[in-house]
Design an enzyme around this catalytic site. Structure first.
Site, short mmCIF file in Angstrom:
data_model
loop_
_atom_site.label_atom_id
_atom_site.label_comp_id
_atom_site.label_asym_id
_atom_site.label_seq_id
_atom_site.Cartn_x
_atom_site.Cartn_y
_atom_site.Cartn_z
N VAL A 60 0.81 -1.23 0.00
CA VAL A 60 0.00 0.00 0.00
C VAL A 60 0.84 1.28 0.00
O VAL A 60 0.32 2.35 -0.28
CB VAL A 60 -1.01 0.05 1.19
CG1 VAL A 60 -2.05 -1.04 1.08
CG2 VAL A 60 -0.29 0.00 2.54
N ASN A 86 -6.77 -0.86 6.87
CA ASN A 86 -6.35 -1.58 8.06
C ASN A 86 -4.85 -1.92 8.09
O ASN A 86 -4.30 -2.14 9.16
CB ASN A 86 -7.20 -2.87 8.14
CG ASN A 86 -6.66 -3.88 9.12
OD1 ASN A 86 -6.89 -3.78 10.33
ND2 ASN A 86 -5.91 -4.87 8.63
N SER A 138 -5.30 3.90 16.62
CA SER A 138 -4.78 3.04 17.70
C SER A 138 -4.82 3.82 19.00
O SER A 138 -4.74 5.06 18.99
CB SER A 138 -3.33 2.67 17.41
OG SER A 138 -2.72 2.13 18.56
N TYR A 151 4.97 5.33 15.05
CA TYR A 151 3.65 4.70 14.98
C TYR A 151 2.56 5.62 15.55
O TYR A 151 1.51 5.83 14.93
CB TYR A 151 3.71 3.38 15.76
CG TYR A 151 2.46 2.55 15.72
CD1 TYR A 151 2.15 1.77 14.61
CD2 TYR A 151 1.59 2.51 16.82
CE1 TYR A 151 1.01 0.98 14.59
CE2 TYR A 151 0.45 1.73 16.81
CZ TYR A 151 0.16 0.97 15.69
OH TYR A 151 -0.97 0.19 15.67
N LYS A 155 -0.79 7.19 13.73
CA LYS A 155 -2.13 6.84 14.19
C LYS A 155 -2.90 8.07 14.68
O LYS A 155 -4.13 8.10 14.64
CB LYS A 155 -2.04 5.76 15.28
CG LYS A 155 -1.48 4.42 14.75
CD LYS A 155 -2.34 3.86 13.62
CE LYS A 155 -1.88 2.52 13.11
NZ LYS A 155 -2.73 1.98 12.06
P1 NAI Z 1 -0.82 -7.79 11.73
O1 NAI Z 1 0.65 -7.54 11.68
O2 NAI Z 1 -1.32 -9.06 12.32
O3 NAI Z 1 -1.44 -7.64 10.27
C1 NAI Z 1 -1.13 -6.54 9.47
C2 NAI Z 1 -1.29 -6.95 8.02
O4 NAI Z 1 -0.93 -5.83 7.21
C3 NAI Z 1 -0.36 -8.10 7.61
O5 NAI Z 1 -1.09 -9.06 6.89
C4 NAI Z 1 0.70 -7.42 6.76
O6 NAI Z 1 1.25 -8.27 5.77
C5 NAI Z 1 -0.09 -6.28 6.16
N1 NAI Z 1 0.75 -5.18 5.70
C6 NAI Z 1 1.72 -4.55 6.40
N2 NAI Z 1 2.31 -3.63 5.65
C7 NAI Z 1 1.70 -3.66 4.43
C8 NAI Z 1 1.88 -2.96 3.22
N3 NAI Z 1 2.84 -2.03 3.09
N4 NAI Z 1 1.08 -3.25 2.17
C9 NAI Z 1 0.13 -4.20 2.29
N5 NAI Z 1 -0.07 -4.92 3.41
C10 NAI Z 1 0.71 -4.65 4.46
O7 NAI Z 1 -1.42 -6.52 12.49
P2 NAI Z 1 -2.84 -6.29 13.16
O8 NAI Z 1 -2.65 -6.33 14.62
O9 NAI Z 1 -3.86 -7.13 12.53
O10 NAI Z 1 -3.06 -4.76 12.77
C11 NAI Z 1 -4.08 -4.30 11.90
C12 NAI Z 1 -4.23 -2.81 12.11
O11 NAI Z 1 -4.64 -2.56 13.45
C13 NAI Z 1 -2.94 -2.02 11.90
O12 NAI Z 1 -3.23 -0.79 11.28
C14 NAI Z 1 -2.47 -1.76 13.31
O13 NAI Z 1 -1.65 -0.63 13.40
C15 NAI Z 1 -3.78 -1.59 14.02
N6 NAI Z 1 -3.72 -1.77 15.45
C16 NAI Z 1 -3.35 -2.99 15.98
C17 NAI Z 1 -3.28 -3.14 17.34
C18 NAI Z 1 -2.85 -4.43 17.97
O14 NAI Z 1 -2.65 -4.43 19.20
N7 NAI Z 1 -2.71 -5.54 17.24
C19 NAI Z 1 -3.60 -2.03 18.25
C20 NAI Z 1 -4.02 -0.84 17.60
C21 NAI Z 1 -4.07 -0.73 16.25
#
Ligand code: NAI
Length: 243
Positions: A60, A86, A138, A151, A155
């Site tokens: 992205v 996301n 976040s 980060y 956010k």
């Molecule tokens: P995760 O690491 O499990 O999944 C993130 C996904 O995004 C992965 O499949 C990864 O391959 C993909 N990704 C990363 N960079 C990318 C790029 N440049 N282009 C395309 N795909 C890309 O993370 P999670 O926990 O599912 O996070 C989802 C969202 O929620 C993120 O925006 C994260 O910042 C946010 N978030 C997560 C929290 C947590 O505690 N897990 C807390 C607050 C927010």
């Protein structure tokens, strides 16, 4: 079925919260454009989910890849009604130790990536006079968090962009909201020491980490017609964390 006849694009769809959202949206009748740069897992997941989904291996933070993917996906499904921005990454270090490269990388994915995807998708929404955009913020963006200069900056920026876009796009029939998850059990938090995660549970009213479905359910609400009079809102889904 709350998303019958809807086409949703979800970024970061191969793992964690994004994958949970894909499954919820599919269950509710949506066709889903799965976007992720994790080609191997993304393709595997799309295969198991069947014809309701199409997977696109895209980074992205690369504007041209995003533009080409959005054009191809809109052609494939005929429209895009819902965008869930996301995808996100962390590259943690304290301010003093943070490498410029890590600062830039997080900005490119978490901030530029959201801008690129939204700018590419919005013309389709404007044309049909309807759209739902959901951005992922976040608790770190709301309260700040130790070791997360890059980060937290992105956010917090998500909140500003969400409110701005809700003002610009409301008259076009497009609702723009954000979800601010608390610490949620995905690979993103697996990198954090157990001690820190226990501390996070301790300062959360509900005394547990979030589950990917907790966040996916909030995305679903904001994507559905149940939230048609809500825009410019930041929905905290954090178990009542006190940071
Ligand atoms: P995760 O690491 O499990 O999944 C993130 C996904 O995004 C992965 O499949 C990864 O391959 C993909 N990704 C990363 N960079 C990318 C790029 N440049 N282009 C395309 N795909 C890309 O993370 P999670 O926990 O599912 O996070 C989802 C969202 O929620 C993120 O925006 C994260 O910042 C946010 N978030 C997560 C929290 C947590 O505690 N897990 C807390 C607050 C927010």
């Amino acid at each position: 079925m709350r998303l019958q006849n809807k086409v949703a694009m979800i970024t970061g769809a191969a793992n964690g919260i994004g994958l949970a959202a894909v499954k919820r949206f599919v269950d509710e009748g949506a066709k889903v454009i799965m976007v992720d740069y994790d080609k191997v897992v993304g393709e595997q997941m799309a295969e198991t989910l069947g014809e309701q989904v199409a997977f696109y291996a895209v980074d992205v933070s690369q504007r041209q890849q995003v533009n080409e993917m959005v054009e191809a996906a809109a052609k494939h499904f005929g429209k895009i009604d819902i965008l869930v921005n996301n995808a996100g990454i962390t590259r943690d270090a304290t301010l003093i130790k943070m490498a410029e490269e890590d600062f830039e990388k997080v900005i490119q994915v978490n901030l530029n990536g959201v801008f690129y995807c939204t700018q590419a998708v919005v013309p389709y929404m404007v044309e049909q006079g309807f759209g739902k955009i959901i951005n992922t913020s976040s608790v770190s963006g709301v309260y700040g968090n130790f070791g997360q200069t890059n980060y937290a900056a992105t956010k917090a920026a998500i909140v500003g962009m969400t409110k701005t876009w809700s003002k610009e796009l409301g008259r076009k029939g497009i609702c723009v909201n954000a979800v601010a998850p608390g610490f949620t059990a995905t690979s993103m938090v697996e990198k954090m020491p157990d001690k820190v995660l226990k501390q996070m549970e301790g300062i959360t009213s509900l005394q547990r980490l979030g589950k990917p479905d907790d966040i996916a359910n909030a995305y679903l609400f904001l994507a559905s017609h149940e939230s048609d009079y809500i825009t410019g809102h930041v929905l905290h889904v954090d178990g009542g964390i006190m940071m």
